[in-house]
Design a protein around this motif. Sequence first.
Motif, PDB file in Angstrom:
ATOM      1  N   GLU A 114      55.450   6.926 -24.432  1.00 47.83           N
ATOM      2  CA  GLU A 114      54.135   7.226 -24.994  1.00 47.83           C
ATOM      3  C   GLU A 114      54.236   7.529 -26.483  1.00 47.83           C
ATOM      4  O   GLU A 114      53.403   7.078 -27.282  1.00 47.83           O
ATOM      5  N   LYS A 115      55.252   8.285 -26.865  1.00 44.69           N
ATOM      6  CA  LYS A 115      55.461   8.585 -28.290  1.00 44.69           C
ATOM      7  C   LYS A 115      55.734   7.308 -29.072  1.00 44.69           C
ATOM      8  O   LYS A 115      55.243   7.135 -30.194  1.00 44.69           O
ATOM      9  N   GLU A 116      56.507   6.429 -28.476  1.00 47.67           N
ATOM     10  CA  GLU A 116      56.805   5.153 -29.130  1.00 47.67           C
ATOM     11  C   GLU A 116      55.536   4.352 -29.358  1.00 47.67           C
ATOM     12  O   GLU A 116      55.328   3.769 -30.432  1.00 47.67           O
ATOM     13  N   LEU A 117      54.652   4.331 -28.350  1.00 49.81           N
ATOM     14  CA  LEU A 117      53.396   3.585 -28.484  1.00 49.81           C
ATOM     15  C   LEU A 117      52.514   4.187 -29.573  1.00 49.81           C
ATOM     16  O   LEU A 117      51.934   3.459 -30.392  1.00 49.81           O
ATOM     17  N   ILE A 118      52.411   5.516 -29.617  1.00 56.42           N
ATOM     18  CA  ILE A 118      51.605   6.169 -30.655  1.00 56.42           C
ATOM     19  C   ILE A 118      52.130   5.792 -32.036  1.00 56.42           C
ATOM     20  O   ILE A 118      51.360   5.446 -32.943  1.00 56.42           O
ATOM     21  N   ALA A 119      53.443   5.868 -32.214  1.00 55.41           N
ATOM     22  CA  ALA A 119      54.044   5.556 -33.513  1.00 55.41           C
ATOM     23  C   ALA A 119      53.777   4.105 -33.907  1.00 55.41           C
ATOM     24  O   ALA A 119      53.436   3.817 -35.062  1.00 55.41           O
ATOM     25  N   LEU A 120      53.925   3.186 -32.963  1.00 56.23           N
ATOM     26  CA  LEU A 120      53.681   1.770 -33.262  1.00 56.23           C
ATOM     27  C   LEU A 120      52.226   1.521 -33.621  1.00 56.23           C
ATOM     28  O   LEU A 120      51.929   0.789 -34.582  1.00 56.23           O
ATOM     29  N   ARG A 121      51.333   2.135 -32.886  1.00 56.92           N
ATOM     30  CA  ARG A 121      49.916   1.935 -33.175  1.00 56.92           C
ATOM     31  C   ARG A 121      49.526   2.527 -34.529  1.00 56.92           C
ATOM     32  O   ARG A 121      48.731   1.945 -35.265  1.00 56.92           O
ATOM     33  N   LEU A 122      50.096   3.681 -34.855  1.00 57.21           N
ATOM     34  CA  LEU A 122      49.818   4.283 -36.153  1.00 57.21           C
ATOM     35  C   LEU A 122      50.414   3.466 -37.291  1.00 57.21           C
ATOM     36  O   LEU A 122      49.849   3.392 -38.386  1.00 57.21           O
ATOM     37  N   ALA A 123      51.578   2.855 -37.034  1.00 53.00           N
ATOM     38  CA  ALA A 123      52.260   2.085 -38.084  1.00 53.00           C
ATOM     39  C   ALA A 123      51.503   0.811 -38.449  1.00 53.00           C
ATOM     40  O   ALA A 123      51.592   0.338 -39.590  1.00 53.00           O
ATOM     41  N   TYR A 124      50.754   0.264 -37.497  1.00 53.47           N
ATOM     42  CA  TYR A 124      50.039  -0.979 -37.790  1.00 53.47           C
ATOM     43  C   TYR A 124      48.968  -0.715 -38.857  1.00 53.47           C
ATOM     44  O   TYR A 124      48.245   0.284 -38.792  1.00 53.47           O
ATOM     45  N   PRO A 125      48.813  -1.604 -39.849  1.00 51.78           N
ATOM     46  CA  PRO A 125      47.819  -1.389 -40.921  1.00 51.78           C
ATOM     47  C   PRO A 125      46.397  -1.676 -40.442  1.00 51.78           C
ATOM     48  O   PRO A 125      45.735  -2.614 -40.879  1.00 51.78           O
ATOM     49  N   GLU A 126      45.937  -0.820 -39.519  1.00 51.24           N
ATOM     50  CA  GLU A 126      44.636  -1.011 -38.867  1.00 51.24           C
ATOM     51  C   GLU A 126      43.485  -0.999 -39.862  1.00 51.24           C
ATOM     52  O   GLU A 126      42.575  -1.823 -39.787  1.00 51.24           O
ATOM     53  N   LYS A 127      43.511  -0.059 -40.796  1.00 53.98           N
ATOM     54  CA  LYS A 127      42.394   0.059 -41.748  1.00 53.98           C
ATOM     55  C   LYS A 127      42.346  -1.160 -42.677  1.00 53.98           C
ATOM     56  O   LYS A 127      41.260  -1.625 -43.040  1.00 53.98           O
ATOM     57  N   PHE A 128      43.495  -1.684 -43.052  1.00 50.27           N
ATOM     58  CA  PHE A 128      43.549  -2.889 -43.880  1.00 50.27           C
ATOM     59  C   PHE A 128      42.942  -4.058 -43.117  1.00 50.27           C
ATOM     60  O   PHE A 128      42.130  -4.814 -43.654  1.00 50.27           O
TER      61      PHE A 128
END
Length: 336
Positions: free
Chosen positions: A277-291
């Motif tokens: 779960e921590k890995e998924l959170i980190a990956l999702r946060l790392a993606y440049p979603e706002k861009f």
Amino acid sequence: MREYELEVLEQYDIEIISTRKARGAYFCDTKDGILLLKEAGISAGRAPLMYFLQNQLEAEYGMKVDTPVFTKEGRVFSVSSDGTKYLLKKWYGGRECDVRREKDILEAAANLARLHNRMNWNQIQEKIPENDLKPPAGRMVLLELRRHNRELKKVRTFIRSRVNKGEFEYRFLENFETMYHIAQKVTERMEQSDYDELYQDSIRNGLLVHGDYNYHNVLLVQGETATTNFEHFRRDIPVQDLYYFLRKVMEKHQWQERIGRQLLETYQEIRPLERREKELIALRLAYPEKFWKTANAYSNSNKAWIPEKSVEKLQTAVGHTEEKEQFLKNIFAFHL
């Protein structure tokens, strides 16, 4: 209140004292408390399932949620003469969670963990008449990331072909390679992660997400917390909610490590997180979603005139990249 909305309220067995308009909805003061009337943002098939979920949260766990009120005829929806569907929901006289107040957002994180401990469709299913009913499963994140990457490249191709470019177009092209490289790396890491296994486990175990858990949907009511707007609930990995809430809060707080750490610790005191779960959170946060979101909004807009706000959002998305990378490194020991 307009005539057709009064017509809708007549379909309920309630005694209204007064009404007032707010954000495209109506607050109704009644003898039994505050109710909210708004256009239904959920399908006819999904609405009863939402009721079953909220009724369990309210009746069995004592949680404050905006459970729908049934009409005199026992329906979740009321319908106006023009065919518009409405929901009448319980509401609460508190204030919205203030993203700038640490105490508020920490309580919202704790409230989310409590929700996740209690939102399980397998348990709910045992108590409903037609127990083969299920809410929809969430879309695979990996497929979404791949689609986002294609969309980013499509926007770049379009902008390159434009003869007259403005500030938005120049800034997008200037930062595209850096942001797209991050997007690709995150997608590759997601492919190599335990995401698929975690997703399948969550679906099989009947785990649910709120689907739109942000500070606008959390009300603080005399020392208690109320959660509203479950219309996007689905079967999915619970930390999808935590990722979304964390991203929204951290964007407002410029990725301050102290605040992010407190939010995660507060959540984990109630619902500990697995490594996956921590890995998924980190990956999702790392993606440049706002861009991506800013580029996608540009793609769907009238490109003859680009609002200054779009340029600001693009600058913010790029400008916070280093702070976010440091945050992920310090909090999750994560780096691409």
